[in-house]
Design a protein around this motif. Structure first.
Motif, short mmCIF file in Angstrom:
data_model
loop_
_atom_site.label_atom_id
_atom_site.label_comp_id
_atom_site.label_asym_id
_atom_site.label_seq_id
_atom_site.Cartn_x
_atom_site.Cartn_y
_atom_site.Cartn_z
N GLN A 227 5.29 -7.13 -9.13
CA GLN A 227 5.29 -5.66 -9.22
C GLN A 227 4.22 -5.19 -10.20
O GLN A 227 3.73 -5.96 -11.00
N GLY B 4 5.64 0.01 -10.08
CA GLY B 4 6.67 -0.76 -9.40
C GLY B 4 6.14 -1.28 -8.08
O GLY B 4 5.05 -1.85 -8.03
N ASN B 5 6.90 -1.05 -7.01
CA ASN B 5 6.52 -1.63 -5.72
C ASN B 5 5.61 -0.74 -4.89
O ASN B 5 5.01 -1.20 -3.93
N ASP C 259 7.38 10.26 -11.33
CA ASP C 259 7.86 8.99 -11.89
C ASP C 259 6.97 8.44 -12.99
O ASP C 259 7.41 7.85 -13.95
N PHE D 222 11.11 -10.68 -4.47
CA PHE D 222 12.38 -10.00 -4.18
C PHE D 222 13.49 -11.02 -4.06
O PHE D 222 13.28 -12.13 -3.59
N ALA E 278 16.70 -6.09 -0.79
CA ALA E 278 15.86 -5.66 -1.92
C ALA E 278 14.42 -5.45 -1.44
O ALA E 278 13.74 -4.52 -1.88
N TYR F 123 14.39 -2.15 0.46
CA TYR F 123 14.60 -0.98 -0.39
C TYR F 123 13.46 -0.79 -1.39
O TYR F 123 13.05 0.33 -1.67
N MET F 124 12.93 -1.87 -1.91
CA MET F 124 11.83 -1.86 -2.88
C MET F 124 12.06 -0.87 -4.03
O MET F 124 11.17 -0.11 -4.41
N GLU F 125 13.25 -0.87 -4.55
CA GLU F 125 13.61 0.01 -5.67
C GLU F 125 13.26 1.47 -5.39
O GLU F 125 12.71 2.17 -6.24
N GLY F 126 13.52 1.89 -4.16
CA GLY F 126 13.31 3.29 -3.82
C GLY F 126 11.95 3.57 -3.21
O GLY F 126 11.74 4.61 -2.61
N HIS F 127 11.01 2.64 -3.36
CA HIS F 127 9.68 2.88 -2.80
C HIS F 127 9.54 2.38 -1.37
O HIS F 127 8.48 2.53 -0.77
#
Lengths: 255, 154, 87
Positions: free
Chosen positions: A46, A51-52, B95, C3, C8, C11-15
């Motif tokens: 990441q 993040g992603n 964010d 991941f 996961a 979903y990618m932590e919401g991204h």
């Protein structure tokens, strides 16, 4: 050297040589870009800030990069069309312009989707985004102008002029992030400096960039072959090819 | 190359060079308008107009973010390490908004030289790194600060 | 693996939606481009094939005469004169 150059001008010779390269371009291109994409999506770490969502870079940068290089190739082909009147150069310009449209659209779209979570907006009228939009219009202009003339030679000439004039947009796209205050960040890859990301991020990115270049080579050759078949349909070699070549040769153009 | 082709090529190259100069001069003339935002120094020097919708951008100054506990109101200072400007905003921040990060805000400069923002966009730099690396970097920076050493930028 | 599980990854932590939309568009548009290029090639070859039997028929096989209309006959004529002038 000049002899090779003149040979390149012969549609028949070009058709054959393109066919010999295409399977390799397709195979290597698919391999490299799929490896890069899987690596980038599943295995690259990441980003500490984004993040992603930064994983979009693995397709955003290659498409944006290629969209600009393709335009430069088109401009060079335009010069060749005007000066040497080489048929294959014009075939290249016309076959590849739609590919440029797709690449530019993808770069703009992925950029917009990436912009929402990182910047907070899909679109901002900053210098980088605007000049990239102009690139899209240039590609569309090349396609439109090509259809506007019924005479193929006039069309080739006007398209070449537009392609050459539009090339001034390329340095503007490239340096917009350095010359002006933009929301878009400066380049991650620079020729003179090391990349501003660790190897486990830039290696997959580089793989996708190389892979898409090869894939572009494949689709360019394939579309050029089609255009040559269309334009040279009255010549003996094309008629013979259609008669004797069979499906496989015409489909992949393989030798 | 035969002379006719050579002549043609030279003409094209000359036209292209001329065009490049023309576009270069035009963009140079429009330089201010092409800039997406004013930086704090320009605002401090009075280059930015008051009560007109403009954009201001820079780094969010460390320790300057003050959030109103009861609403979405927030106040922070944007700096370019020469000057700083105070920004007021009400709404959800992106964010990536954080102290030490870049932002571009749209809004108006009021007569008190406070920038009242309608929109805050996060601007990030071209650096990417894994979280572990960033953490390690932060730690070594903190340690260096304790020992009074200067750390080189990444 | 970056991941821990498949969900996961999705979903990618919401991204997830942003990332997957981009990759979807990438494969969709490039796929369409490839498909359209193949389609164009087939059309060009088919148009050429449709013309071909007429040319063989002109060299002696008279069984095709009935099928070929007058318009196509004209086309052969023009194509022949053009190749002749080219070579």
């Amino acid at each position: 050297m000049w002899q090779f150059f003149h040979k390149l001008g012969s549609p028949k010779w070009f058709y054959g040589i393109a066919g010999r390269f295409m399977p390799w371009l397709l195979g290597a291109g698919l391999l490299l870009s799929l490896c890069g994409i899987v690596w980038g999506l599943l295995f690259a770490p990441q980003d500490y800030l984004q993040g992603n969502s930064y994983r979009i870079i693995f397709i955003h940068v290659p498409t944006a990069f290629l969209a600009q290089s393709v335009y430069m190739m088109i401009a060079v082909a335009g010069v060749i069309t005007l000066v040497w009147k080489m048929k294959v150069a014009d075939v290249f310009v016309r076959s590849v312009a739609p590919v440029g449209v797709v690449l530019t659209l993808l770069a703009l779209f992925t950029g917009a989707v990436w912009g929402k979570p990182t910047w907070g907006a899909y679109w901002v009228w900053d210098a980088r985004l605007t000049s990239m939009l102009i690139l899209l219009f240039l590609y569309l202009g090349i396609i439109g102008l090509g259809y506007a003339y019924s005479d193929e030679k006039t069309a080739a000439r006007s398209v070449a002029v537009l392609a050459i004039v539009g090339v001034v947009n390329i340095p503007i796209i490239k340096y917009s992030v350095d010359w002006w205050n933009t929301l878009h960040q400066p380049a991650t890859f620079r020729i003179t400096e090391k990349p501003t990301m660790p190897a486990e991020m830039w290696v997959p990115l580089l793989l996708v960039v190389l892979g898409t270049y090869l894939l572009f080579g494949w689709i360019a050759f394939y579309r050029m072959q089609t255009e040559i078949l269309r334009r040279e349909r009255r010549t003996r070699w094309v008629r013979e090819l259609v008669q004797t070549g069979g499906q496989s040769q015409l489909k992949t153009g393989g030798a | 190359m035969n002379p006719a082709r050579k002549r043609k090529l030279t003409i094209i190259l000359f036209l292209l060079a001329g065009l490049a100069v023309a576009v270069g001069l035009t963009t140079y003339a429009f330089r201010q308008n092409i800039n997406l935002f004013y930086d704090p120094t320009q605002i401090a020097e009075g280059e930015a107009p008051v009560d007109v919708r403009i954009r201001a951008g820079g780094m969010v100054e460390d320790g300057s973010v003050v959030r109103d506990p009861d609403s979405l109101k927030v106040e922070f200072r944007v700096t370019d390490f020469t000057s700083a400007v105070t920004v007021r905003y009400e709404g959800i921040l992106p964010d990536l908004f954080a102290e030490g990060q870049g932002v571009v805000t749209t809004g108006q400069l009021n007569s008190d030289r406070v920038f009242v923002a309608e929109q805050v966009l996060a601007k990030h730099d071209e650096k990417y790194m894994p979280p572990e690396v960033s953490d390690a970097l932060e730690k070594s920076k903190a340690r260096a600060a304790e020992e009074g050493r200067e750390m080189p930028e990444y | 693996m970056a991941f821990e599980s498949f969900s996961a990854l999705v979903y990618m932590e919401g991204h997830g939606p942003y990332v997957w939309t981009c990759y979807g568009a990438f494969f969709l548009l490039l796929g369409l481009l490839a498909w359209y290029s193949v389609f164009e090639r087939r059309q060009v070859v088919r148009a050429q094939r449709d013309q071909q039997p007429l040319q063989t028929s002109r060299q002696g096989d008279s069984s095709d005469w009935g099928r070929s209309g007058e318009a196509s006959f004209q086309r052969i004529q023009s194509s022949h004169s053009e190749t002749a002038s080219k070579s």
